[in-house]
Enzyme design. Structure first.
Site, PDB file in Angstrom:
ATOM      1  N   CYS A 256       0.805  -1.217   0.000  1.00 32.68           N
ATOM      2  CA  CYS A 256       0.000   0.000   0.000  1.00 32.68           C
ATOM      3  C   CYS A 256       0.839   1.268   0.000  1.00 32.68           C
ATOM      4  CB  CYS A 256      -0.952   0.011   1.194  1.00 32.68           C
ATOM      5  SG  CYS A 256      -2.143  -1.350   1.179  1.00 32.68           S
TER       6      CYS A 256
ATOM      7  N   HIS B  61      -3.247   7.461   1.822  1.00 34.22           N
ATOM      8  CA  HIS B  61      -3.659   6.129   1.397  1.00 34.22           C
ATOM      9  C   HIS B  61      -5.068   5.878   1.921  1.00 34.22           C
ATOM     10  CE1 HIS B  61      -3.992   1.938   0.731  1.00 34.22           C
ATOM     11  NE2 HIS B  61      -3.760   1.584   1.984  1.00 34.22           N
TER      12      HIS B  61
ATOM     13  N   ASN C 195     -10.062   0.018  -0.346  1.00 31.80           N
ATOM     14  CA  ASN C 195      -8.604   0.069  -0.300  1.00 31.80           C
ATOM     15  C   ASN C 195      -8.056  -0.504  -1.607  1.00 31.80           C
ATOM     16  OD1 ASN C 195      -5.861  -0.291   0.163  1.00 31.80           O
ATOM     17  ND2 ASN C 195      -6.126  -1.098   2.229  1.00 31.80           N
TER      18      ASN C 195
END
Length: 323
Positions: A114, A250, A280
């Site tokens: 990520c 993020h 996500n």
């Protein structure tokens, strides 16, 4: 003169299939309310059968090139941040290079889960300020739906597929914080925390594997580490949180986003939030949010932006740039 890596164009692509929270209710013991309350996610996009990470990345790259007014052969390098490359090798980046019809330059992948886009931006910045490249296409692209264990309600509802891209171009700056482009970066990792977020597959098992996560442990690390890396990047640039126009984090979990903003003493009206629509999307989430933020009219030329992310590894980092 100081060479800066300046954003020339931005774009994104999302698969057509939209998956609302309600779709999971027939699959596992969960509800729309449960998912929204714990993550802020309302829907996400899943790639179609046969649609690959490189396909998504190519579409996002085409949008970014169009926004920049450039052709593929105007680009010197492609860096793709992904944890879901189509094959073990060759790189997703070379597949996108071919998909764009780009016949020059070089392309490679970066894998920091990520946090991948922060790592890719930092690499692109280094290529530009060292003179190795004048224009770099930086892409985050993921098909995380293919790593999900559909019996694990703590993870399978959180992730989505998508891609975002930036074109960075070398431009002369004054060496001050008023310059457009990347002003500072901060990267970190700590392999001691591997077991709280990982995929249980690879060459050691001969399987693709599924994502495994200890959510409480990830949450515990995330807010502290994200705020710290953002502050370090700002310090390196000679700036502080009061100078920031937008945090583009993020997009993992609304509670992490809100907690990091509080720790940085930045109000949520200065945070770009897209997690409700995309879930996500790992390394794709920051460029997706940047592209959406620009399209919404939120991000404007001259705005000071901080991006920050944390992912498996653990790996985390931040980038400060002026749009």
């Amino acid at each position: 003169m100081t060479i800066r890596a300046v954003v020339k164009g931005v774009g994104h692509y999302l698969p057509e299939r939209v998956v609302p929270n309600s779709e999971f209710e027939a699959l596992i013991d969960t509800s729309d309310e449960w998912i929204r309350t714990r993550s802020g996610i309302e829907r996400r996009h899943f790639a179609a059968e046969g649609q690959t990470t490189a396909d998504l990345g190519t579409r996002a790259a085409q949008a970014a090139l169009a926004d920049a007014g450039l052709a593929a052969d105007d680009i010197d390098a492609i860096i793709v941040a992904t944890s879901t490359a189509d094959l073990t090798f060759p790189s997703c980046a070379t597949m996108i290079q071919a998909g764009l019809g780009m016949t020059r330059g070089f392309a490679f992948d970066v894998q920091a889960v990520c946090a991948g886009f922060a790592f890719a931006l930092t690499n692109a910045n280094a290529l530009i300020i060292s003179g190795q490249a004048a224009r770099v296409l930086v892409i985050g692209a993921e098909t995380f739906s293919r790593l999900m264990d559909w019996t694990d309600r703590g993870t399978c509802v959180l992730f989505g597929d998508g891609a975002g891209a930036l074109v960075l171009e070398a431009q002369d700056g004054t060496g001050t914080t008023a310059d457009r482009g990347i002003l500072s970066t901060d990267l970190n990792s700590d392999g001691r925390h591997k077991d709280i977020l990982y995929v249980d597959g690879g060459t050691s098992t001969g399987t693709t594997g599924h994502l495994r996560m200890e959510g409480k442990e990830v949450f515990r690390h995330a807010i502290e580490k994200l705020a710290e890396t953002a502050h370090r990047a700002l310090d390196k640039a000679g700036l502080d949180a009061g100078d920031v126009d937008w945090i583009v984090p993020h997009q993992a979990n609304i509670r992490i986003i809100e907690g990091t903003a509080r720790k940085m003493q930045v109000s949520m009206d200065r945070v770009i939030v897209t997690v409700q629509d995309h879930g996500n999307t790992s390394a794709a989430s920051i460029p997706l949010a940047l592209s959406v933020g620009k399209a919404r009219g939120q991000i404007k030329p001259g705005d000071l932006i901080v991006t920050e992310a944390i992912g498996g590894g653990l790996a985390w980092g931040a980038v400060v740039l002026r749009w």
